[in-house]
Motif scaffolding. Structure first.
Motif, PDB file in Angstrom:
ATOM      1  N   SER A  17     -13.970  68.098  65.320  1.00  0.00           N
ATOM      2  CA  SER A  17     -13.836  66.864  64.625  1.00  0.00           C
ATOM      3  C   SER A  17     -13.301  67.112  63.106  1.00  0.00           C
ATOM      4  O   SER A  17     -12.917  66.163  62.608  1.00  0.00           O
ATOM      5  N   GLU A  20      -8.931  67.232  61.824  1.00  0.00           N
ATOM      6  CA  GLU A  20      -8.136  66.223  61.344  1.00  0.00           C
ATOM      7  C   GLU A  20      -8.246  65.710  59.895  1.00  0.00           C
ATOM      8  O   GLU A  20      -7.260  65.769  58.910  1.00  0.00           O
ATOM      9  N   ARG A  41       0.016  70.307  59.868  1.00  0.00           N
ATOM     10  CA  ARG A  41      -1.161  70.285  60.688  1.00  0.00           C
ATOM     11  C   ARG A  41      -1.527  71.592  61.610  1.00  0.00           C
ATOM     12  O   ARG A  41      -2.695  72.074  61.665  1.00  0.00           O
ATOM     13  N   ASP A  45      -4.821  73.898  60.909  1.00  0.00           N
ATOM     14  CA  ASP A  45      -5.759  74.240  62.028  1.00  0.00           C
ATOM     15  C   ASP A  45      -5.776  75.852  61.932  1.00  0.00           C
ATOM     16  O   ASP A  45      -6.833  76.363  62.404  1.00  0.00           O
TER      17      ASP A  45
END
Length: 193
Positions: A17, A20, A41, A45
Motif C-alpha cells: 500500500s 502508490e 511509477r 517501485d
C-alpha cells in the motif's frame, strides 16, 4: 527488519500500500527539487525493492515512515552506506517526506530515532549530505546535532554539472556519540525486533 516507534511515528517495513503514495512523492517536483529527475511509477517501485533487499542484507537501511495517529504513509527515513564514488565514506542518514507533512517536525523526530539506532549498532559516525541550496534538510541536520565543516563540502560525482552538484556534508560530532553511550534515554525510542 526492526520497527522503531516514537510518540508520533512508526518506522517500519515497506508495504504494498506504500507504493502508490511513494510514487506520487517521486513524481512531485517540489519533493524532488534537490534530488534530480522525477521518477516513473516503475522506477519508484524498483527503489522499494532495492531498499528492502539492502535492509535485509545489512541490518539497516530505509524504513517506510508512518504517522501513528492516522496510519498514513508519510515518507521514508533511514541509513545507507555512502556510495564508493563519493569523496567520503561511512553511513549516511536521510529522509524524504510528503509535502503535506512538511513543517511538523517529523523529519527531525524520525532522524533522531535513526541516529539512536545507528549508535546502538556501534557505528563510529553518521554523516548526512544534501545540495548546498537545500536549506530545509540542512536545518534538520543542525537540529539533530550534526555539524558542518565547509572544508568537507563537495561536488557529487554522480550528478551532472548544474545546481544539484554542489553539496554540503554534516557529521555527528564525537561528543554526541559519547553522550548517547552514557545516556541512552536522551532519544526516546522503542525498538521492536
Amino acid at each position: 527488519m526492526p520497527e522503531l516507534r516514537t510518540d508520533r511515528l512508526l518506522l517500519r517495513r515497506w508495504r504494498e500500500s506504500d507504493l502508490e503514495p511513494w510514487a506520487a512523492m517521486n513524481a512531485d517536483s517540489e519533493v524532488r527539487k534537490h534530488l534530480g529527475e522525477l521518477l516513473t511509477r516503475e522506477q519508484s517501485d524498483a527503489t522499494v525493492a532495492v531498499m528492502q533487499a539492502e535492509f535485509d542484507d545489512r541490518g539497516f537501511g530505509w524504513w517506510a515512515l508512518e504517522a501513528r495517529e492516522t496510519g498514513e504513509f508519510i515518507g521514508r527515513v533511514g541509513l545507507d552506506e555512502v556510495d564508493e564514488d563519493m569523496p567520503f565514506a561511512g553511513v549516511d542518514i536521510g529522509w524524504r517526506l510528503m509535502r503535506s507533512v512538511w513543517g511538523h517536525g517529523y523529519a527531525t523526530e524520525a532522524a533522531l530515532t535513526c541516529l539512536a539506532f545507528a549508535f546502538d549498532l556501534g557505528l563510529p559516525e553518521v554523516v548526512a549530505s544534501t545540495t548546498v541550496n537545500n536549506l530545509r534538510s540542512q536545518a534538520v541536520m543542525r537540529r539533530i546535532g550534526m555539524t558542518r565543516d565547509p572544508a568537507d563540502d563537495f561536488e557529487d560525482p554522480s550528478v551532472p554539472e548544474g545546481p544539484l552538484r554542489q553539496c554540503v556534508l554534516y557529521r555527528t560530532p564525537a561528543e554526541m556519540l559519547t553522550a548517547h553511550a552514557t545516556r541512552r534515554d536522551t532519544i526516546s525510542t522503542t525498538v521492536y525486533r
